[in-house]
Scaffold this motif. Structure first.
Motif, PDB file in Angstrom:
ATOM      1  N   ASP A 147       0.816  -1.209   0.000  1.00 52.10           N
ATOM      2  CA  ASP A 147       0.000   0.000   0.000  1.00 52.10           C
ATOM      3  C   ASP A 147       0.855   1.266   0.000  1.00 52.10           C
ATOM      4  N   ILE A 148       2.177   1.114   0.058  1.00 53.89           N
ATOM      5  CA  ILE A 148       3.095   2.232  -0.099  1.00 53.89           C
ATOM      6  C   ILE A 148       3.754   2.113  -1.471  1.00 53.89           C
ATOM      7  N   GLU A 149       3.695   3.181  -2.241  1.00 55.39           N
ATOM      8  CA  GLU A 149       4.319   3.178  -3.561  1.00 55.39           C
ATOM      9  C   GLU A 149       5.827   3.357  -3.401  1.00 55.39           C
ATOM     10  N   LEU A 150       6.584   2.379  -3.861  1.00 54.73           N
ATOM     11  CA  LEU A 150       8.039   2.400  -3.785  1.00 54.73           C
ATOM     12  C   LEU A 150       8.613   2.659  -5.172  1.00 54.73           C
ATOM     13  N   SER A 151       9.543   3.598  -5.237  1.00 57.00           N
ATOM     14  CA  SER A 151      10.242   3.871  -6.484  1.00 57.00           C
ATOM     15  C   SER A 151      11.738   3.821  -6.218  1.00 57.00           C
ATOM     16  N   SER A 152      12.451   3.024  -7.008  1.00 54.77           N
ATOM     17  CA  SER A 152      13.902   2.932  -6.916  1.00 54.77           C
ATOM     18  C   SER A 152      14.486   3.269  -8.278  1.00 54.77           C
ATOM     19  N   LEU A 153      15.236   4.371  -8.346  1.00 50.83           N
ATOM     20  CA  LEU A 153      15.788   4.838  -9.619  1.00 50.83           C
ATOM     21  C   LEU A 153      17.310   4.819  -9.552  1.00 50.83           C
ATOM     22  N   PRO A 154      17.942   3.799 -10.138  1.00 52.20           N
ATOM     23  CA  PRO A 154      19.402   3.735 -10.110  1.00 52.20           C
ATOM     24  C   PRO A 154      20.028   4.745 -11.072  1.00 52.20           C
ATOM     25  N   MET A 155      21.209   5.220 -10.719  1.00 47.14           N
ATOM     26  CA  MET A 155      21.926   6.193 -11.550  1.00 47.14           C
ATOM     27  C   MET A 155      23.396   5.801 -11.601  1.00 47.14           C
ATOM     28  N   LEU A 156      24.080   6.284 -12.636  1.00 47.42           N
ATOM     29  CA  LEU A 156      25.508   6.049 -12.779  1.00 47.42           C
ATOM     30  C   LEU A 156      26.145   7.334 -13.273  1.00 47.42           C
ATOM     31  N   ASN A 157      26.951   7.957 -12.408  1.00 43.60           N
ATOM     32  CA  ASN A 157      27.625   9.211 -12.746  1.00 43.60           C
ATOM     33  C   ASN A 157      29.121   9.044 -12.554  1.00 43.60           C
ATOM     34  N   VAL A 182      21.474   5.774  -6.019  1.00 48.44           N
ATOM     35  CA  VAL A 182      20.085   5.354  -6.202  1.00 48.44           C
ATOM     36  C   VAL A 182      19.163   6.349  -5.506  1.00 48.44           C
ATOM     37  N   GLU A 183      18.087   6.678  -6.189  1.00 47.14           N
ATOM     38  CA  GLU A 183      17.052   7.529  -5.594  1.00 47.14           C
ATOM     39  C   GLU A 183      15.924   6.633  -5.100  1.00 47.14           C
ATOM     40  N   ILE A 184      15.629   6.709  -3.815  1.00 46.93           N
ATOM     41  CA  ILE A 184      14.557   5.934  -3.194  1.00 46.93           C
ATOM     42  C   ILE A 184      13.435   6.892  -2.824  1.00 46.93           C
ATOM     43  N   SER A 185      12.214   6.559  -3.225  1.00 47.31           N
ATOM     44  CA  SER A 185      11.069   7.418  -2.931  1.00 47.31           C
ATOM     45  C   SER A 185       9.897   6.554  -2.474  1.00 47.31           C
ATOM     46  N   LEU A 186       9.253   6.975  -1.401  1.00 52.56           N
ATOM     47  CA  LEU A 186       8.066   6.296  -0.877  1.00 52.56           C
ATOM     48  C   LEU A 186       6.907   7.280  -0.874  1.00 52.56           C
ATOM     49  N   GLN A 187       5.711   6.787  -1.270  1.00 50.12           N
ATOM     50  CA  GLN A 187       4.533   7.650  -1.304  1.00 50.12           C
ATOM     51  C   GLN A 187       3.309   6.872  -0.845  1.00 50.12           C
ATOM     52  N   ASN A 202       2.859   6.000   8.020  1.00 45.83           N
ATOM     53  CA  ASN A 202       3.392   4.781   7.429  1.00 45.83           C
ATOM     54  C   ASN A 202       4.578   5.080   6.521  1.00 45.83           C
ATOM     55  N   VAL A 203       4.476   6.157   5.755  1.00 53.08           N
ATOM     56  CA  VAL A 203       5.595   6.561   4.904  1.00 53.08           C
ATOM     57  C   VAL A 203       6.822   6.845   5.766  1.00 53.08           C
ATOM     58  N   GLU A 204       6.625   7.599   6.834  1.00 51.75           N
ATOM     59  CA  GLU A 204       7.745   7.949   7.706  1.00 51.75           C
ATOM     60  C   GLU A 204       8.361   6.699   8.344  1.00 51.75           C
ATOM     61  N   LYS A 205       7.503   5.754   8.751  1.00 52.43           N
ATOM     62  CA  LYS A 205       7.981   4.528   9.402  1.00 52.43           C
ATOM     63  C   LYS A 205       8.903   3.734   8.481  1.00 52.43           C
ATOM     64  N   TYR A 206       8.486   3.521   7.244  1.00 51.87           N
ATOM     65  CA  TYR A 206       9.275   2.682   6.350  1.00 51.87           C
ATOM     66  C   TYR A 206      10.435   3.446   5.719  1.00 51.87           C
ATOM     67  N   PHE A 207      10.292   4.741   5.577  1.00 55.42           N
ATOM     68  CA  PHE A 207      11.405   5.548   5.094  1.00 55.42           C
ATOM     69  C   PHE A 207      12.551   5.506   6.105  1.00 55.42           C
ATOM     70  N   LYS A 208      12.205   5.452   7.387  1.00 62.06           N
ATOM     71  CA  LYS A 208      13.214   5.408   8.440  1.00 62.06           C
ATOM     72  C   LYS A 208      14.041   4.125   8.356  1.00 62.06           C
ATOM     73  N   LEU A 209      13.476   3.045   7.838  1.00 63.25           N
ATOM     74  CA  LEU A 209      14.260   1.822   7.655  1.00 63.25           C
ATOM     75  C   LEU A 209      15.448   2.087   6.744  1.00 63.25           C
TER      76      LEU A 209
END
Length: 243
Positions: A194-204, A210-215, A221-228
């Motif tokens: 029920d939390i939208e997870l986005s993982s965007l890998p990058m190479l510079n 990696v960009e991690i985003s929770l929505q 709930n977002v704050e709880k799992y983001f804290k992990l």
């Protein structure tokens, strides 16, 4: 609700026209906290249109905005296909729209333009502020508009404001970590569906990040799992930035 965009036009896919609908629809929905579930740009192909419409109809939470194909030329297939897929009944002459066409074009309404008023049964008209040549809707869930942005966009704006303007507040937290996404997969697997997870890998410059985003609509709930993620990164001395 799952919002779908269906943009019909071979001329977009072959490069003769540039799509104007996706960005508009995305932004219009975002005004009220909504987002697109899926968007399709497809050819004027009868079987393909049927398959896309059927897919959307089979989603009990589906709401569709369809652009293009409601005119009177041979490649305008939308009206007949909409009738088949969404009503399983033949087209029916819409008397009000028929009169609108006659009022605008007079004798030139015949023999072709008048067929624009042959609509799926129980259609509601969508007002066209440019020339009063209406779009139509079914069940207040499926909306069919012209391919011309000047005509279709005011129709869609009015529909969204009237029917889907109850704002949905969503909360997002995002970080950029100086590590590969592989490092964080074990934590990603703990995020509930029920939390939208986005993982965007990058190479510079050869360095992974990696960009991690929770929505979610649930802020706590977002704050709880983001804290992990932040706890793990802190414990592992991995540099990250909140963005």
């Amino acid at each position: 609700m799952n919002f779908y965009g269906c943009i019909i036009g071979s001329e977009i896919l072959n490069g003769r026209r540039e799509d104007k609908h996706f960005e508009f629809l995305k932004n219009e929905l975002q005004k009220y906290g909504h987002e697109l579930f899926a968007s399709f740009i497809i050819k004027d192909d009868e079987n393909l249109i049927k398959k896309i419409y059927k897919l959307i109809k089979d989603d009990e939470d589906g709401v569709m905005f369809s652009f293009g194909g409601i005119g009177a030329t041979p490649d305008d297939l939308t009206r007949a296909i909409a009738a088949e897929i969404f009503t399983s009944k033949p087209l029916e002459r819409h008397k009000i729209f028929e009169q609108d066409i006659i009022d605008r074009f007079g004798s030139d309404a015949y023999p072709h333009r008048i067929h624009m008023s042959d609509l799926p049964q129980n259609s509601k008209l969508l007002f066209n502020p440019i020339n009063n040549m209406s779009g139509f809707s079914l069940e207040d869930r499926y909306f069919f508009t012209p391919g011309f942005p000047q005509m279709s966009h005011p129709m869609i704006s009015a529909v969204i404001e009237k029917l889907f303007s109850n704002s949905v507040q969503k909360y997002r937290l995002t970080l950029l970590a100086q590590t590969s996404e592989n490092t964080l997969i074990n934590i990603m697997e703990q995020v509930p569906p029920d939390i939208e997870l986005s993982s965007l890998p990058m190479l510079n410059d050869g360095k992974a990040s990696v960009e991690i985003s929770l929505q979610s609509t649930d802020k706590l709930n977002v704050e709880k799992y983001f804290k992990l993620f932040t706890d793990y990164l802190d414990a592992s001395n991995i540099t990250y930035n909140l963005i």
